[in-house]
Design a protein around this motif. Sequence first.
Motif, short mmCIF file in Angstrom:
data_model
loop_
_atom_site.label_atom_id
_atom_site.label_comp_id
_atom_site.label_asym_id
_atom_site.label_seq_id
_atom_site.Cartn_x
_atom_site.Cartn_y
_atom_site.Cartn_z
N ARG A 62 0.84 -1.20 0.00
CA ARG A 62 0.00 0.00 0.00
C ARG A 62 0.88 1.25 0.00
N ALA A 94 -9.62 -0.99 1.16
CA ALA A 94 -9.21 -0.74 -0.21
C ALA A 94 -9.15 0.77 -0.44
N ASP A 116 -3.59 0.65 -3.40
CA ASP A 116 -3.45 -0.70 -2.91
C ASP A 116 -2.81 -1.50 -4.03
#
Length: 249
Positions: A62, A94, A116
Amino acid sequence: MCLILVGWQVHPAYPLVVAANRDEFHARPTAPAAFWDDDARVFGGRDLEAGGTWLGATRDGRFAAVTNVREPGATKGKRSRGELTARFLLDQQAAQIYAEALTPGDYSGFNLLLADRETLVYASNRDPGHQILNPGVYGLSNHRLDTPWPKLLKARESFSRALDRLPDETAFFELLADRSIEADDRLPDTGVPLAWERLLSAVFVQSPDYGTRASTLLLRNAAGDMVLYEKSFAADGSQTQSSRISTAV
């Protein structure tokens, strides 16, 4: 003010490439890039005044970065923009879901990039809603995504050329070190005095009180491994430290 350049799914070996300069007052306390003590999944620099970060990433791929919006005289938000990135990195949502749940009125003007493993999202409280970005090369400074300020256009072009030289990182740090000032007739009019417009027109900003504090290159390879390179700078523009963080085992 800051500058962030992103290559999203355009390089066959590195689906995420980020090169960025963080500009800030030199008096603001800052910790250099490292794995965070309160959550070792997260790494990046840390703002020691409010606890957030301008750019960070996680072991599972991420990424988040934020810039402010140049709007002199605007009312200051009640919460720090650096928490926008920190909360995303510490969370498991997300990118799109996180962006949809933002409360943008709590903050001064911001631009936010969130990634992500599947999605890159741009969000701003000065550009309603959010965008899921297609593969491409993007530039972000202190206005909306890809606003054609001269320094952004120049840096984005250099960034695109530097992608061809990966995994050599030299060209990225060369473009981030560009201290050339734009001619007055090319400067944007953002409401700050002309002397500040000149100062901020450089990719690398240098002055006694305010300037580029850190230059960062972040790479994520096709396997999801991340590597972050960071250089930090003093008020005179000299380098004070460098670091390399890798999630590869």
